[in-house]
Design a protein around this motif. Structure first.
Motif, PDB file in Angstrom:
ATOM      1  N   ARG A  97       2.579   2.332  -9.554  1.00  0.00           N
ATOM      2  CA  ARG A  97       1.178   2.136  -9.969  1.00  0.00           C
ATOM      3  C   ARG A  97       1.087   1.797 -11.451  1.00  0.00           C
ATOM      4  O   ARG A  97       0.301   0.939 -11.863  1.00  0.00           O
ATOM      5  CB  ARG A  97       0.350   3.381  -9.658  1.00  0.00           C
ATOM      6  N   LEU A 105       2.090   1.899  -3.479  1.00  0.00           N
ATOM      7  CA  LEU A 105       1.052   2.372  -4.393  1.00  0.00           C
ATOM      8  C   LEU A 105       0.993   3.901  -4.471  1.00  0.00           C
ATOM      9  O   LEU A 105       0.404   4.463  -5.401  1.00  0.00           O
ATOM     10  CB  LEU A 105      -0.316   1.825  -3.981  1.00  0.00           C
ATOM     11  N   LYS A 106       1.628   4.569  -3.521  1.00  0.00           N
ATOM     12  CA  LYS A 106       1.661   6.030  -3.564  1.00  0.00           C
ATOM     13  C   LYS A 106       2.592   6.535  -4.663  1.00  0.00           C
ATOM     14  O   LYS A 106       2.501   7.694  -5.065  1.00  0.00           O
ATOM     15  CB  LYS A 106       2.129   6.577  -2.209  1.00  0.00           C
ATOM     16  N   ASP A 107       3.485   5.649  -5.141  1.00  0.00           N
ATOM     17  CA  ASP A 107       4.439   6.033  -6.191  1.00  0.00           C
ATOM     18  C   ASP A 107       3.793   5.830  -7.557  1.00  0.00           C
ATOM     19  O   ASP A 107       3.297   4.743  -7.874  1.00  0.00           O
ATOM     20  CB  ASP A 107       5.709   5.182  -6.070  1.00  0.00           C
ATOM     21  N   LEU A 120       0.837  -1.213   0.000  1.00  0.00           N
ATOM     22  CA  LEU A 120       0.000   0.000   0.000  1.00  0.00           C
ATOM     23  C   LEU A 120       0.866   1.255   0.000  1.00  0.00           C
ATOM     24  O   LEU A 120       0.522   2.259  -0.633  1.00  0.00           O
ATOM     25  CB  LEU A 120      -0.920  -0.012   1.228  1.00  0.00           C
ATOM     26  N   LYS A 121       1.994   1.191   0.682  1.00  0.00           N
ATOM     27  CA  LYS A 121       2.901   2.339   0.698  1.00  0.00           C
ATOM     28  C   LYS A 121       3.483   2.586  -0.690  1.00  0.00           C
ATOM     29  O   LYS A 121       3.603   3.725  -1.146  1.00  0.00           O
ATOM     30  CB  LYS A 121       4.015   2.084   1.715  1.00  0.00           C
TER      31      LYS A 121
END
Length: 564
Positions: A14, A8-10, A5-6
């Motif tokens: 993604r 996925l911020k990039d 999940l961390k």
């Protein structure tokens, strides 16, 4: 899950995940459809999907660069394990991306060398001569007047690689769920090999040391040049080396204009690579045309040593044994070497596989391997299907070797379509065998010689007994004069083979027994002579290749269909 999940911020992560899950969904949905459509339509739809997804990956990789484009090139090396539709698209991948702004490159150089760029270089071109996903190369002149090539790592590439490696690990976990893919290769080992190689490319000092090792390796050859490294201007992120002139080896027009002998050039290139693999066990793993240059006098300039491969001693011995088995048309020997190299899956039907190998070995005529038969027309596709149906798998530490071998052979074939692969490798095989006169390879040859004698002697004894009975009248068989003459000729030939093989065996045993009693030179001479005599007798005679091509390919097709 929290790490995922961390990540996925990039945005880059993604985008990669979107591509991976799109692949997974497309193939999952196709797998559900196979129960509701005819076989031919399913095959056509599968090929179309392969082509579509590979084209999408190629486009995305070219835009993203980083490890994604490296991965595509790495995967495209699996020529015998991937469908043609995927390979055709991945072959378009070129590790060439837009260059970084010169201000960033200048900052990187000055930070690494701890000084102004003008302090070290009298001239420095702002436009790179090459720009790849991990770094770019500029031409420059040192204050001492020497022409150099300066390779500079792209700023921020370390962060990109860290993100991409996480994405690829997710892809590996998904692919491992596919039984067919998992059976072909150990994905974890392949990824580890790939990642380790890329990490080596991030330290330019290792590349410099690799270049110096190749210089020592080729010090006896005059047909290859390796650039010198300027260590005073080299760090882990900046590599300064001698600038070598030349054109790409596939620039045939320029080679012809210079009057370069392309046949001799092809032979030199093949010899250089075979020597790297069989003699040194240390080879250039990325010999694409941009890294293999040719100078006006025909000298080969090999550059870019960031990607290299190493072959353990035991693996090298088995590779030599495999090449000898191919040369001798020895299917059981080839299977034994493939098994030791871990190229064959477990529970392989060795009897069926041996018959299939014999079909391929029939293409060997004398010292040559007729590759034109399997690389032209419909035969190439038939051979691909045949190989794909065979029980091969990819063992560890072979991915880059296969890629390099395929690239080198393709370059040599372009230079000289008549290149003799087996004939070129033969002197190096003999050199390895003689060098290891009392070692593993030599023992293998002796064992094969013993097997040959054990096979010939009982058969000849029975044959001679039958002839004696015929002479005495005890064997009541009516033979035609022509057939009797043929039997006698065969007897004479077998007797000659036995005598010659025994002479070779005597030489070998004498060399072994005299090793500690007389000069080693005498033992080498005796052992070498005996070995050559035995190799001559081990070779299978036959020039039936031309008239049996069509029949053999039909048999290969039928076997492929049955085994699938």
């Amino acid at each position: 899950m929290s790490e995922f999940l961390k990540l996925l911020k990039d945005a880059r992560f993604r985008r990669t995940m979107r591509m991976i899950f799109k692949f997974a969904w497309a193939f999952w949905w196709l797998g559900r459809q196979k129960y509701f459509m005819p076989r031919r339509r399913l095959e056509a739809k599968t090929k179309a999907l392969y082509r579509k997804q590979a084209a999408y990956f190629t486009k995305t990789a070219m835009e993203m660069g980083g490890l994604i484009i490296k991965l595509g090139q790495h995967v495209s090396a699996q020529a015998d394990f991937l469908p043609k539709e995927i390979l055709d698209e991945l072959s378009k991948l070129q590790d060439s991306v837009a260059p970084v702004d010169f201000a960033e490159i200048q900052y990187r150089i000055e930070s690494e060398l701890s000084g102004s760029i003008n302090e070290f270089f009298a001239e420095f071109t702002r436009v790179p001569v090459a720009a790849a996903s991990l770094g770019q190369v500029h031409r420059a002149t040192l204050r001492t007047g020497e022409e150099v090539a300066v390779k500079v790592m792209r700023p921020g590439v370390e962060d990109i690689i860290e993100i991409d490696s996480k994405s690829i690990q997710v892809a590996v976990r998904l692919l491992k769920r596919q039984a067919q893919i998992a059976a072909l290769m150990d994905l974890d080992v392949v990824y580890d090999e790939f990642y380790e190689t890329v990490m080596d490319e991030l330290d330019y000092r290792k590349e410099g040391r690799n270049a110096e090792q190749f210089q020592l390796q080729f010090i006896h050859r005059e047909d290859i040049v390796v650039p010198d490294i300027h260590w005073a201007y080299t760090t882990s992120k900046v590599l300064t080396m001698e600038f070598v002139e030349g054109v790409k080896i596939n620039n045939f027009a320029q080679l012809d204009a210079w009057g370069v002998d392309r046949t001799r050039l092809a032979k030199s290139l093949m010899e250089i690579f075979v020597e790297q693999v069989l003699i040194e066990g240390f080879f250039h793993a990325d010999p694409h045309p941009g890294n293999v240059l040719v100078q006006p006098d025909g000298t080969i300039a090999l550059i870019d040593y960031g990607m290299v491969g190493r072959i353990p001693g035991d693996m090298k011995n088995q590779m030599v044994a495999l090449l000898m088995a191919v040369y001798l048309k020895d299917a059981p020997g080839a299977i034994d070497a493939l098994t030791r190299l871990k190229f064959l899956r477990r529970n392989t039907d060795l009897e069926v596989f041996a018959r299939n190998l014999s079909l391929l070995f029939d293409q060997i005529n004398g010292d040559t391997f007729d590759l034109s038969f399997v690389t032209s027309g419909d035969n190439a596709e038939d051979l691909r299907n045949f190989l794909y149906s065979q029980p091969f798998q990819l063992p560890a530490n072979t991915t880059f070797l296969g890629k390099a071998l395929g690239t080198i052979y393709g370059l040599c074939l372009g230079l000289d379509p008549e290149i003799d692969l087996i004939g070129t490798a033969k002197p190096y095989i003999q050199k390895v065998v003689l060098k290891d006169l009392r070692g593993t390879v030599f023992s293998t040859v002796v064992d094969e010689g013993k097997k040959l004698l054990r096979g010939i002697l009982p058969t000849t004894k029975k044959f001679m007994s039958a002839v004696d009975k015929m002479d005495s009248g005890d064997l009541r068989v009516k033979l035609s004069s022509s057939f009797e003459k043929k039997l006698i000729d065969t007897q004479n030939k077998n007797t000659g083979r036995i005598i010659t093989a025994l002479i070779g065996a005597v030489f070998v045993l004498a060399a072994s027994n005299m090793w500690n009693e007389v000069s080693h030179i005498i033992s080498y001479v005796l052992g070498g002579a005996g070995l050559l005599i035995m190799l001559t007798q081990l070779r299978t005679r036959g020039n039936r290749r031309a008239v049996r091509h069509a029949r053999q390919m039909d048999a290969m097709r039928e076997r492929s269909k049955l085994e699938r």
